[in-house]
Design a protein around this motif. Structure first.
Motif, PDB file in Angstrom:
ATOM      1  N   PRO A  35      67.059 107.777  25.383  1.00 12.27           N
ATOM      2  CA  PRO A  35      66.384 106.732  26.156  1.00 12.27           C
ATOM      3  C   PRO A  35      67.055 106.455  27.508  1.00 12.27           C
ATOM      4  N   THR A  36      68.368 106.489  27.540  1.00  5.56           N
ATOM      5  CA  THR A  36      69.080 106.280  28.791  1.00  5.56           C
ATOM      6  C   THR A  36      68.812 107.415  29.767  1.00  5.56           C
ATOM      7  N   LEU A  37      68.801 108.649  29.275  1.00  2.62           N
ATOM      8  CA  LEU A  37      68.518 109.790  30.141  1.00  2.62           C
ATOM      9  C   LEU A  37      67.097 109.743  30.686  1.00  2.62           C
ATOM     10  N   ILE A  38      66.138 109.336  29.859  1.00  3.88           N
ATOM     11  CA  ILE A  38      64.752 109.203  30.321  1.00  3.88           C
ATOM     12  C   ILE A  38      64.660 108.113  31.381  1.00  3.88           C
ATOM     13  N   GLY A  39      65.324 106.994  31.144  1.00  3.64           N
ATOM     14  CA  GLY A  39      65.329 105.915  32.140  1.00  3.64           C
ATOM     15  C   GLY A  39      65.988 106.328  33.438  1.00  3.64           C
ATOM     16  N   LEU A  40      67.016 107.129  33.356  1.00  6.34           N
ATOM     17  CA  LEU A  40      67.690 107.626  34.555  1.00  6.34           C
ATOM     18  C   LEU A  40      66.787 108.565  35.334  1.00  6.34           C
ATOM     19  N   LEU A  41      66.110 109.458  34.634  1.00  2.00           N
ATOM     20  CA  LEU A  41      65.201 110.390  35.301  1.00  2.00           C
ATOM     21  C   LEU A  41      63.982 109.687  35.881  1.00  2.00           C
ATOM     22  N   LEU A  49      69.971  97.120  31.820  1.00  2.00           N
ATOM     23  CA  LEU A  49      69.428  96.552  30.593  1.00  2.00           C
ATOM     24  C   LEU A  49      69.104  97.649  29.591  1.00  2.00           C
ATOM     25  N   LEU A  50      68.505  98.711  30.071  1.00  2.00           N
ATOM     26  CA  LEU A  50      68.176  99.839  29.197  1.00  2.00           C
ATOM     27  C   LEU A  50      69.439 100.482  28.631  1.00  2.00           C
ATOM     28  N   PHE A  51      70.447 100.662  29.460  1.00  2.00           N
ATOM     29  CA  PHE A  51      71.711 101.240  29.007  1.00  2.00           C
ATOM     30  C   PHE A  51      72.388 100.351  27.970  1.00  2.00           C
ATOM     31  N   LEU A  53      70.895  98.126  26.016  1.00  2.00           N
ATOM     32  CA  LEU A  53      70.086  98.164  24.803  1.00  2.00           C
ATOM     33  C   LEU A  53      70.347  99.439  24.023  1.00  2.00           C
ATOM     34  N   ASN A  54      70.464 100.546  24.733  1.00  2.00           N
ATOM     35  CA  ASN A  54      70.723 101.821  24.067  1.00  2.00           C
ATOM     36  C   ASN A  54      72.121 101.850  23.454  1.00  2.00           C
ATOM     37  N   CYS A  55      73.114 101.365  24.156  1.00  2.00           N
ATOM     38  CA  CYS A  55      74.492 101.403  23.636  1.00  2.00           C
ATOM     39  C   CYS A  55      74.710 100.416  22.492  1.00  2.00           C
ATOM     40  N   LEU A  56      74.210  99.197  22.654  1.00  2.00           N
ATOM     41  CA  LEU A  56      74.475  98.169  21.651  1.00  2.00           C
ATOM     42  C   LEU A  56      73.527  98.238  20.463  1.00  2.00           C
ATOM     43  N   GLY A  57      72.259  98.527  20.716  1.00  2.00           N
ATOM     44  CA  GLY A  57      71.305  98.537  19.624  1.00  2.00           C
ATOM     45  C   GLY A  57      70.894  99.917  19.184  1.00  2.00           C
ATOM     46  N   GLY A  58      71.452 100.929  19.799  1.00  2.60           N
ATOM     47  CA  GLY A  58      71.045 102.299  19.504  1.00  2.60           C
ATOM     48  C   GLY A  58      71.373 102.770  18.115  1.00  2.60           C
ATOM     49  N   SER A  59      72.356 102.178  17.496  1.00  3.72           N
ATOM     50  CA  SER A  59      72.743 102.625  16.156  1.00  3.72           C
ATOM     51  C   SER A  59      71.898 101.991  15.057  1.00  3.72           C
ATOM     52  N   THR A  60      71.042 101.060  15.419  1.00  3.02           N
ATOM     53  CA  THR A  60      70.174 100.441  14.418  1.00  3.02           C
ATOM     54  C   THR A  60      68.830 101.149  14.390  1.00  3.02           C
ATOM     55  N   CYS A  61      68.086 100.869  13.378  1.00  3.81           N
ATOM     56  CA  CYS A  61      66.757 101.484  13.258  1.00  3.81           C
ATOM     57  C   CYS A  61      65.739 100.827  14.174  1.00  3.81           C
ATOM     58  N   ILE A  62      66.071  99.692  14.750  1.00  5.80           N
ATOM     59  CA  ILE A  62      65.156  98.994  15.652  1.00  5.80           C
ATOM     60  C   ILE A  62      65.567  99.181  17.102  1.00  5.80           C
ATOM     61  N   GLY A  63      66.850  99.212  17.379  1.00  7.74           N
ATOM     62  CA  GLY A  63      67.335  99.272  18.752  1.00  7.74           C
ATOM     63  C   GLY A  63      67.043 100.578  19.460  1.00  7.74           C
ATOM     64  N   TRP A  64      67.200 101.699  18.783  1.00  9.89           N
ATOM     65  CA  TRP A  64      66.962 102.989  19.432  1.00  9.89           C
ATOM     66  C   TRP A  64      65.488 103.187  19.773  1.00  9.89           C
ATOM     67  N   PRO A  65      64.541 102.928  18.850  1.00  9.50           N
ATOM     68  CA  PRO A  65      63.132 103.041  19.247  1.00  9.50           C
ATOM     69  C   PRO A  65      62.750 102.036  20.331  1.00  9.50           C
ATOM     70  N   ILE A  69      61.110 103.077  23.851  1.00 12.26           N
ATOM     71  CA  ILE A  69      59.879 102.477  24.372  1.00 12.26           C
ATOM     72  C   ILE A  69      60.139 101.845  25.725  1.00 12.26           C
ATOM     73  N   ALA A  70      61.262 101.152  25.865  1.00 13.80           N
ATOM     74  CA  ALA A  70      61.606 100.519  27.142  1.00 13.80           C
ATOM     75  C   ALA A  70      61.809 101.564  28.235  1.00 13.80           C
ATOM     76  N   ALA A  71      62.340 102.717  27.888  1.00  8.25           N
ATOM     77  CA  ALA A  71      62.547 103.770  28.884  1.00  8.25           C
ATOM     78  C   ALA A  71      61.233 104.236  29.490  1.00  8.25           C
ATOM     79  N   PHE A  72      60.174 104.212  28.691  1.00  9.94           N
ATOM     80  CA  PHE A  72      58.864 104.615  29.202  1.00  9.94           C
ATOM     81  C   PHE A  72      58.061 103.455  29.777  1.00  9.94           C
TER      82      PHE A  72
END
Length: 81
Positions: A35-41, A49-51, A53-65, A69-72
């Motif tokens: 998600p961070t790479l998509i947001g960067l591109l 905020l995206l970074f 969210l990805n770092c802090l919530g990325g390890s959960t089943c809700i944070g990564w999706p 979604i936020a990246a798009f």
């Protein structure tokens, strides 16, 4: 029985290969930060905020999706002009 043990040596050799483990870890890191790479591109406005969210919530089943979604869904900097 001995025949079965000899067939598993290929799998065992792969498990002891450091190139396999480096490649696997790199693949998992890229998938984790996808998600961070998509947001960067896409040059999203709230990249921090995206970074976060990805770092802090990325390890959960809700944070990564949610980060994916936020990246798009986040507006890009080009959309403002």
């Amino acid at each position: 029985m001995i025949e079965l043990l000899r067939k598993d040596t290929r799998v065992d050799a792969l498990a002891h290969s450091y190139l396999f483990w480096i490649g696997l870890i790199l693949l998992l890191v890229v998938l984790y930060f996808l998600p961070t790479l998509i947001g960067l591109l896409r040059s999203v406005e709230n990249f921090a905020l995206l970074f976060a969210l990805n770092c802090l919530g990325g390890s959960t089943c809700i944070g990564w999706p949610a980060a994916l979604i936020a990246a798009f869904m986040l507006p890009t900097r080009r959309d403002r002009w």
